[in-house]
Design a protein around this motif. Structure first.
Motif, PDB file in Angstrom:
ATOM      1  N   ASP A   1       3.968   6.529  -0.358  1.00  0.00           N
ATOM      2  CA  ASP A   1       2.692   6.819  -1.050  1.00  0.00           C
ATOM      3  C   ASP A   1       1.679   5.735  -0.724  1.00  0.00           C
ATOM      4  O   ASP A   1       0.500   6.009  -0.486  1.00  0.00           O
TER       5      ASP A   1
ATOM      6  N   THR B   1      -0.075   2.291  -9.672  1.00  0.00           N
ATOM      7  CA  THR B   1       0.180   3.726  -9.861  1.00  0.00           C
ATOM      8  C   THR B   1       1.223   4.243  -8.873  1.00  0.00           C
ATOM      9  O   THR B   1       1.579   5.400  -8.912  1.00  0.00           O
ATOM     10  N   MET B   2       1.667   3.381  -7.936  1.00  0.00           N
ATOM     11  CA  MET B   2       2.574   3.881  -6.887  1.00  0.00           C
ATOM     12  C   MET B   2       3.883   3.090  -6.852  1.00  0.00           C
ATOM     13  O   MET B   2       3.871   1.868  -6.968  1.00  0.00           O
ATOM     14  N   LYS B   3       4.988   3.840  -6.678  1.00  0.00           N
ATOM     15  CA  LYS B   3       6.314   3.189  -6.616  1.00  0.00           C
ATOM     16  C   LYS B   3       6.996   3.448  -5.286  1.00  0.00           C
ATOM     17  O   LYS B   3       7.999   2.820  -4.953  1.00  0.00           O
TER      18      LYS B   3
ATOM     19  N   ASP C   1      -7.174   4.462  -1.603  1.00  0.00           N
ATOM     20  CA  ASP C   1      -6.835   3.549  -2.694  1.00  0.00           C
ATOM     21  C   ASP C   1      -6.995   2.114  -2.180  1.00  0.00           C
ATOM     22  O   ASP C   1      -6.366   1.726  -1.194  1.00  0.00           O
TER      23      ASP C   1
ATOM     24  N   CYS D   1      -1.939  -5.766  -7.446  1.00  0.00           N
ATOM     25  CA  CYS D   1      -2.386  -5.164  -8.712  1.00  0.00           C
ATOM     26  C   CYS D   1      -2.419  -6.209  -9.820  1.00  0.00           C
ATOM     27  O   CYS D   1      -3.365  -6.252 -10.617  1.00  0.00           O
TER      28      CYS D   1
ATOM     29  N   ASN E   1       2.395  -4.476  -5.838  1.00  0.00           N
ATOM     30  CA  ASN E   1       2.420  -4.896  -7.241  1.00  0.00           C
ATOM     31  C   ASN E   1       1.734  -6.249  -7.425  1.00  0.00           C
ATOM     32  O   ASN E   1       1.010  -6.466  -8.400  1.00  0.00           O
TER      33      ASN E   1
ATOM     34  N   GLN F   1      -3.786  -1.442 -12.975  1.00  0.00           N
ATOM     35  CA  GLN F   1      -2.496  -0.822 -13.287  1.00  0.00           C
ATOM     36  C   GLN F   1      -1.897  -0.236 -12.006  1.00  0.00           C
ATOM     37  O   GLN F   1      -2.522   0.613 -11.373  1.00  0.00           O
TER      38      GLN F   1
END
Ligand SMILES: Nc1ncnc2c1ncn2[C@@H]1O[C@H](COP(=O)(O)OP(=O)(O)OP(=O)(O)O)[C@@H](O)[C@H]1O
Length: 341
Positions: free
Chosen positions: A228, A222-224, A238, A214, A211, A220
């Protein structure tokens, strides 16, 4: 009434061995000092209301062997007769176990002490080396495990025995060094305004770091899910995920190097926990080892210290079994955490 007991006498066989994690509990029984442990299927902690019920249904109901004693490794401090676990609802109550399960002697240790016991003697099939330093020097070791949290355990070699040292090493401060670190660190979620190592070096820490990247790069997220992030990083699919895992390896190397210096761990630094094995290819890239060795004025020392990822699927159980078989080889403290009938 069972009482706390500081005896260092060997625990009587058969011995129930348990590694109680937040999600899974693993059990085996050692019938004597020479037999292979009898292994039971993993128990999911969420499937049983209490650890006593899990032991009864997951172990005792499946064998004719009645353990006389138990050694249990748990995540969390052991300060009392009631030991709540950090990441699940179970409370370990040795006195209740002694009264209800027919066990006469219970020793409870910290999960990273068990991991530390395991690295006293880990064969090459059960570890993967990172970097060029080799050697199985009989000298102190450290184990670091990024998983749900960041566990750290020392294994000091002194007076011809191995002494596991539990602690809270995962909560040391982790500070910025590179220009990029200085951009990112203001965006790392803190704990009471502090970036402890565990704020980055664990599952939720991976997400925290991703985070921050980013935010700084104005993209933005996209992964939590940490899994992932690592799978996109390993696949190279990515850019932010790739940088997250690369920096994770750097920071893990930095903390691992610090721990190596604290314990003078000439015998090696071992990475365990749920994440290390999953990101093995990333740890084999130069970042981890470079950060590990970058410890002026002790770079030359760090270069000689081997680093490994533990690949043994049941390392904590193996460590507890070694101790149960040969307690005289280990200096395991029993004070305040052994209960006998
Ligand atoms: N492929 C992966 N990549 C990154 N993180 C992962 C991956 N798989 C699991 N994790 C994270 O690892 C953590 C779980 O680690 P670990 O397996 O060491 O758990 P634990 O605390 O030891 O619990 P238990 O012993 O019950 O399994 C979770 O935060 C999870 O999201």
């Amino acid at each position: 009434m069972p009482k706390p007991n500081h005896s260092t006498a060997p625990l009587p066989f058969p011995i129930l061995i348990g590694d109680i994690g937040g999600t899974n509990a693993r059990f085996s029984i050692l019938t004597d000092a020479y037999a292979e442990p009898k292994q039971f299927p993993n128990v999911r902690t969420a499937d049983f209301a209490t650890i006593d019920e899990a032991i009864q249904k997951g172990v005792l109901d499946k064998t004719a062997v009645q353990p006389r004693s138990a050694i249990l490794a748990v995540a969390g401090p052991i300060n009392d007769d009631e030991i709540p676990l950090t990441n699940c609802d179970w409370v370990v109550r040795p006195k209740t176990m002694i009264e209800g399960l027919g066990i006469e002697d219970v020793l409870v240790v910290n999960d990273f002490e068990a991991q530390a016991l395991a690295v006293a003697a880990l064969s090459d099939e059960n570890r993967e080396r990172i970097g060029d330093a080799t050697g199985d020097m009989i000298a102190s070791r450290v184990v670091l495990g990024p998983g749900t949290g960041l566990g750290v355990g020392g294994l000091v070699h002194a007076q011809h025995s191995w002494i596991p040292v539990p602690g809270e090493g995962g909560h040391v401060d982790l500070g910025p060094r590179s220009k990029r670190d200085y951009q990112l660190f203001p965006h790392i979620e803190t704990i009471e305004s502090r970036v402890s190592a565990e704020q980055i070096l664990c599952g939720r820490g991976l997400v925290n770091l991703y985070n921050a990247i980013c935010i700084v790069d104005g993209i933005q997220p996209t992964m939590k899910d940490p899994a992932d992030i690592t799978s996109h990083a390993l696949a190279g699919s990515d850019k932010a995920a790739v940088e997250t895992v690369s920096l994770f390896a750097t920071y893990l190397g930095r903390v691992a190097g610090d721990m190596a210096m604290v314990f003078m761990a000439r015998g090696g630094v071992y990475l365990s926990g749920g994440i290390s094995q999953k990101i093995l290819p990333a740890l084999k890239k130069p970042e981890f080892r470079m950060a590990f060795e970058d410890k002026a004025p002790h770079t030359a020392l760090l270069r000689t210290i081997p680093t490994y990822v533990v690949t043994h699927p049941l390392a904590a159980l193996a460590g507890l079994s070694s101790y149960a078989r040969m307690p005289a080889n280990f200096g395991v403290s029993t004070e305040g955490r052994r209960w006998r009938r």
